[in-house]
Scaffold this motif. Sequence first.
Motif, PDB file in Angstrom:
ATOM      1  N   PHE A 176      25.529   6.751  96.310  1.00 30.03           N
ATOM      2  CA  PHE A 176      25.567   7.783  97.353  1.00 30.03           C
ATOM      3  C   PHE A 176      27.023   8.068  97.722  1.00 30.03           C
ATOM      4  O   PHE A 176      27.488   7.690  98.800  1.00 30.03           O
ATOM      5  N   THR A 201      26.421   0.741  96.223  1.00 28.63           N
ATOM      6  CA  THR A 201      25.852   1.719  97.150  1.00 28.63           C
ATOM      7  C   THR A 201      26.730   2.959  97.251  1.00 28.63           C
ATOM      8  O   THR A 201      26.234   4.091  97.300  1.00 28.63           O
ATOM      9  N   VAL A 252      23.832   5.802 104.450  1.00 25.32           N
ATOM     10  CA  VAL A 252      22.922   4.982 103.654  1.00 25.32           C
ATOM     11  C   VAL A 252      22.970   3.555 104.172  1.00 25.32           C
ATOM     12  O   VAL A 252      24.046   3.009 104.430  1.00 25.32           O
ATOM     13  N   SER A 278      19.211   7.079 103.983  1.00 25.81           N
ATOM     14  CA  SER A 278      18.936   6.561 102.648  1.00 25.81           C
ATOM     15  C   SER A 278      18.913   5.049 102.755  1.00 25.81           C
ATOM     16  O   SER A 278      19.594   4.474 103.610  1.00 25.81           O
ATOM     17  N   LYS A 322      28.018   9.604 101.245  1.00 28.20           N
ATOM     18  CA  LYS A 322      27.419   9.076 102.470  1.00 28.20           C
ATOM     19  C   LYS A 322      28.155   7.834 102.955  1.00 28.20           C
ATOM     20  O   LYS A 322      28.737   7.095 102.166  1.00 28.20           O
ATOM     21  N   ALA A 373      14.322   4.523 106.961  1.00 26.66           N
ATOM     22  CA  ALA A 373      14.056   5.706 106.152  1.00 26.66           C
ATOM     23  C   ALA A 373      13.423   6.817 106.986  1.00 26.66           C
ATOM     24  O   ALA A 373      13.753   7.998 106.829  1.00 26.66           O
ATOM     25  N   VAL A 428      16.395   1.263  95.279  1.00 27.33           N
ATOM     26  CA  VAL A 428      16.591   2.347  96.237  1.00 27.33           C
ATOM     27  C   VAL A 428      15.224   2.678  96.802  1.00 27.33           C
ATOM     28  O   VAL A 428      14.295   3.004  96.064  1.00 27.33           O
ATOM     29  N   MET A 471      20.269  14.466  92.471  1.00 27.37           N
ATOM     30  CA  MET A 471      19.186  13.707  93.090  1.00 27.37           C
ATOM     31  C   MET A 471      19.115  12.320  92.441  1.00 27.37           C
ATOM     32  O   MET A 471      19.070  12.201  91.216  1.00 27.37           O
ATOM     33  N   ILE A 472      19.122  11.300  93.263  1.00 26.29           N
ATOM     34  CA  ILE A 472      19.048   9.936  92.750  1.00 26.29           C
ATOM     35  C   ILE A 472      17.598   9.522  92.550  1.00 26.29           C
ATOM     36  O   ILE A 472      16.714   9.917  93.332  1.00 26.29           O
ATOM     37  N   ILE A 477      14.494   7.199  92.769  1.00 23.80           N
ATOM     38  CA  ILE A 477      14.058   6.117  93.634  1.00 23.80           C
ATOM     39  C   ILE A 477      13.447   5.032  92.757  1.00 23.80           C
ATOM     40  O   ILE A 477      12.461   5.258  92.057  1.00 23.80           O
ATOM     41  N   GLU A 502      15.839   8.220  99.912  1.00 19.02           N
ATOM     42  CA  GLU A 502      17.010   9.100  99.969  1.00 19.02           C
ATOM     43  C   GLU A 502      16.804  10.034 101.148  1.00 19.02           C
ATOM     44  O   GLU A 502      16.001  10.960 101.105  1.00 19.02           O
TER      45      GLU A 502
END
Length: 295
Positions: free
Chosen positions: A105, A101, A30, A62, A108, A57, A21, A1-2, A4, A24
């Motif tokens: 991700f 980016t 993304v 993302s 993605k 979003a 960011v 999990m990134i 935010i 997500e």
Amino acid sequence: MIAIGPVSARTDDGWHLRGEVLAEGARPAVALLLHAMMASRRSMDKPRGAGLAATLAAAGLSVVSMDLRGHGESGPSAREGARYTYDDCVLFDVPALVGLTRSLFPDKRVIVVGHSLGAHAALVSAGVFPDKAPDAIASIAGNFWFPSDEPSAARRAAKAATLRTWLAAAEAVGYFDPKPLRIGTDAVALPYIRQFWKVWSSDRYGSIDDRYDYAEALTRVACPVLAVASEGDKLLAHPASVTRFFSRIGSAEKRLRVVTHAEHEGRAPDHMGLVTDARSLPVWREIAQWAAALA
């Protein structure tokens, strides 16, 4: 999990670019948001939480939003003495931000959603560096000023006069400040303005050192492209000019969407309105749907 929050990238020439960011999403794509000249990433979600970024979003994408060099938090600014060119945005900033980016991700597809500078710089960069290109580009009001791409004599005269004014003001103090004219928030460095004038006066869309022919690079753009223009954009990215610029793009998967006055009771959004006017919400949703379909 990134997480935010804030993120940054270092370009190959040593500039630190900052942004954040914003979301997500569940979809396998993304959106990398790149703003216009004389603006910052704030313009890409205005008002905060209800603009273009928020719309993307909400569609499950993302979202990463970044400031190009000299703008927003990617300082120093031109007012603080920074010197940079359009080439720096094309050759260093865009590749670094696409790479950032992808690292954030990795599973993605990266879709640049660029406005004005962010749009045409991303397109040219994709042609110059196909190995560093995003997977798709949504170009909002994306065209560069040079006489060959302006069919109207009146607009050519207006553009020439505008650039002369910008150049004279920049030569006087070392940068062009758009605030007194209420045409932007972020100042632009003198070398950047000088390059704009060189492109216009030579009618050659290319790098300062003539190493890269940017008009030719557009023919090598291979990723899908969605271009958006508005009839309310009287000069900066008039649909006729955008159409000529768009015709240079070599992608086999490209589409041009012109927002008409008829859609908006006689007054289509202007240049900045395409990303800041709530009336552009239907277009933002179209971009979101297009991006989601690609993913």
